[in-house]
Design an enzyme around this catalytic site. Structure first.
Site, PDB file in Angstrom:
ATOM      1  N   ASP A  13     -11.380  43.328  -9.512  1.00 24.14           N
ATOM      2  CA  ASP A  13     -12.277  43.195 -10.676  1.00 24.14           C
ATOM      3  C   ASP A  13     -13.690  43.649 -10.314  1.00 24.14           C
ATOM      4  O   ASP A  13     -14.667  42.968 -10.624  1.00 24.14           O
ATOM      5  CB  ASP A  13     -12.287  41.758 -11.183  1.00 24.14           C
ATOM      6  CG  ASP A  13     -12.915  41.636 -12.583  1.00 24.14           C
ATOM      7  OD1 ASP A  13     -12.944  42.646 -13.316  1.00 24.14           O
ATOM      8  OD2 ASP A  13     -13.380  40.533 -12.930  1.00 24.14           O
ATOM      9  N   LYS A  15     -17.051  45.471 -10.726  1.00 27.44           N
ATOM     10  CA  LYS A  15     -17.898  45.938 -11.826  1.00 27.44           C
ATOM     11  C   LYS A  15     -19.327  45.535 -11.488  1.00 27.44           C
ATOM     12  O   LYS A  15     -19.548  44.670 -10.623  1.00 27.44           O
ATOM     13  CB  LYS A  15     -17.459  45.321 -13.152  1.00 27.44           C
ATOM     14  CG  LYS A  15     -17.384  43.797 -13.156  1.00 27.44           C
ATOM     15  CD  LYS A  15     -16.790  43.273 -14.455  1.00 27.44           C
ATOM     16  CE  LYS A  15     -16.634  41.744 -14.411  1.00 27.44           C
ATOM     17  NZ  LYS A  15     -16.028  41.235 -15.661  1.00 27.44           N
ATOM     18  N   ASN A  18     -20.381  41.938 -11.004  1.00 20.83           N
ATOM     19  CA  ASN A  18     -19.896  41.225  -9.822  1.00 20.83           C
ATOM     20  C   ASN A  18     -20.539  41.718  -8.524  1.00 20.83           C
ATOM     21  O   ASN A  18     -20.046  41.440  -7.443  1.00 20.83           O
ATOM     22  CB  ASN A  18     -18.372  41.348  -9.717  1.00 20.83           C
ATOM     23  CG  ASN A  18     -17.669  40.490 -10.752  1.00 20.83           C
ATOM     24  OD1 ASN A  18     -18.248  39.567 -11.302  1.00 20.83           O
ATOM     25  ND2 ASN A  18     -16.419  40.817 -11.036  1.00 20.83           N
ATOM     26  N   ASP A  34     -17.254  37.059  -7.076  1.00 14.02           N
ATOM     27  CA  ASP A  34     -16.162  36.785  -8.013  1.00 14.02           C
ATOM     28  C   ASP A  34     -14.817  37.310  -7.505  1.00 14.02           C
ATOM     29  O   ASP A  34     -14.328  38.353  -7.937  1.00 14.02           O
ATOM     30  CB  ASP A  34     -16.468  37.364  -9.393  1.00 14.02           C
ATOM     31  CG  ASP A  34     -15.524  36.805 -10.462  1.00 14.02           C
ATOM     32  OD1 ASP A  34     -14.560  36.089 -10.094  1.00 14.02           O
ATOM     33  OD2 ASP A  34     -15.739  37.082 -11.650  1.00 14.02           O
ATOM     34  N   THR A  53     -11.296  44.297 -15.792  1.00 14.87           N
ATOM     35  CA  THR A  53     -12.148  44.513 -16.963  1.00 14.87           C
ATOM     36  C   THR A  53     -11.840  45.898 -17.531  1.00 14.87           C
ATOM     37  O   THR A  53     -11.836  46.880 -16.780  1.00 14.87           O
ATOM     38  CB  THR A  53     -13.634  44.399 -16.567  1.00 14.87           C
ATOM     39  OG1 THR A  53     -13.853  43.098 -15.979  1.00 14.87           O
ATOM     40  CG2 THR A  53     -14.536  44.578 -17.771  1.00 14.87           C
TER      41      THR A  53
END
Length: 209
Positions: A13, A15, A18, A34, A53
């Site tokens: 994840d 992005k 994060n 995260d 995401t």
């Protein structure tokens, strides 16, 4: 991320939200955070979960839709999307695009480098993005290969990065990761050396004739 991949960890994840900054300085350390969707992958496990995401999802996650396996290469795709955003100020894929929906944009790798936004960006940086955002995961650059890409060969940049990561090293960078088997051998060697030294220290000195 290369370090995490070396440890068998896939983030899943990545992005901008994060990635945190260690301070308000213009030049500072970043922290990846995260790990709620992260996965430790060894020889006996695979990844199938449909997660992440939407605008940062790798094509293979969309293709498998939870019915097939994917690899840590998904993180490299996400890193390419993040680098694109950092350099251009906008995402390569968007659900606001009217001519093609978001999944098809990602699956087909439909992103471009308009000159009005990319005229000040080096060809080397663009090449790295293209290699990270290659739709075929088998042909996508790995994190280890990315670190060795020409775009990372800027000596001034590397010196600044090392100073941030190792402020007390006087310019000396710690050695790269030692494989666990070699590390054990080193530790065993150090232990044997310590025992020999201890034995030598407790041995009575020879008597004079």
């Amino acid at each position: 991320m290369n370090y995490l991949h070396d440890q068998g960890i896939t983030h899943r994840d990545l992005k901008p939200e994060n990635i945190l900054l260690a301070s308000d300085s213009n030049e500072t350390l970043i922290k990846v955070t995260d790990f709620g969707l992260s996965k430790f992958v060894d020889a006996g496990s695979i990844m199938r979960t449909f997660c992440g995401t939407p605008t940062y999802l790798a094509p293979e996650i969309l293709k498998t839709a939870g019915n097939g396996a994917y690899t840590k290469a998904i993180d490299c795709w996400s890193l390419g999307v993040i680098l694109f955003i950092c350099l251009a100020g906008y995402p390569p894929f968007s659900d606001e695009r009217k001519d093609i929906d978001l999944p098809k944009q990602i699956l087909g790798g439909h992103y471009t480098f308009p000159k009005q936004y990319w005229k000040g960006i080096s060809e080397s940086a663009i090449d790295l993005i293209k290699k990270l955002m290659t739709t075929d995961p088998q042909k996508r650059i790995t994190s280890a290969e990315a670190v060795n890409h020409p775009w990372f060969k800027d000596e001034d940049m590397k010196a600044k990065a090392n100073q941030l990561m190792y402020p007390d090293s006087d310019g000396m960078v710690p050695p790269s990761n030692v494989p666990s088997s070699k590390k054990r051998s080193l530790e065993e060697g150090e232990e044997s050396s310590a025992k020999r030294k201890s034995s030598a220290d407790t041995t009575s000195p020879p008597t004079s004739p």
